[in-house]
Design a protein around this motif. Structure first.
Motif, short mmCIF file in Angstrom:
data_model
loop_
_atom_site.label_atom_id
_atom_site.label_comp_id
_atom_site.label_asym_id
_atom_site.label_seq_id
_atom_site.Cartn_x
_atom_site.Cartn_y
_atom_site.Cartn_z
N ILE A 1 0.71 1.87 -14.26
CA ILE A 1 1.94 2.21 -13.54
C ILE A 1 2.04 1.40 -12.25
CG2 ILE A 1 3.10 4.04 -12.25
CD1 ILE A 1 2.01 5.97 -14.46
N GLU A 2 0.95 1.35 -11.50
CA GLU A 2 0.95 0.60 -10.24
C GLU A 2 1.18 -0.89 -10.48
OE1 GLU A 2 1.05 1.82 -7.14
OE2 GLU A 2 1.21 3.71 -8.20
N THR A 3 0.58 -1.44 -11.52
CA THR A 3 0.78 -2.85 -11.85
C THR A 3 2.24 -3.10 -12.19
OG1 THR A 3 -1.49 -3.07 -12.65
CG2 THR A 3 0.09 -4.71 -13.41
N GLY A 4 2.84 -2.20 -12.95
CA GLY A 4 4.25 -2.33 -13.31
C GLY A 4 5.15 -2.30 -12.10
N ARG A 5 4.82 -1.47 -11.13
CA ARG A 5 5.63 -1.38 -9.91
C ARG A 5 5.54 -2.64 -9.07
NH1 ARG A 5 3.87 4.69 -8.30
NH2 ARG A 5 5.25 5.76 -9.74
#
Length: 72
Positions: free
Chosen positions: A60-64
């Motif tokens: 999720i953090e990578t996607g953000r």
């Protein structure tokens, strides 16, 4: 494929990468509920799921942070 994962289109687990959620479950016997050990069983299952939770959080953090991600 989700943004940032198009290069994994042919990966053996690509179908799982496409999923939007994961569910982890383990059937609990009636005895665990009646004896009160259900809390311990839930804690044990939660600890076993730690790697899955970390993976999801990092994804999720990578996607953000993805430079190719468009704001909605």
């Amino acid at each position: 494929m989700p943004r940032g994962y198009s290069d994994q289109r042919e990966h053996a687990l690509a179908e799982y990468i496409k999923l939007k959620s994961f569910t982890l479950h383990e059937p609990q016997p009636k005895a665990a509920w009646l004896s009160g050990s259900i809390v311990d069983e839930i804690v044990k299952l939660s600890k076993a799921a730690t790697d899955l939770i970390i993976f999801g959080t990092e994804a999720i953090e990578t996607g953000r942070k993805s430079p190719n991600r468009k704001s909605v």
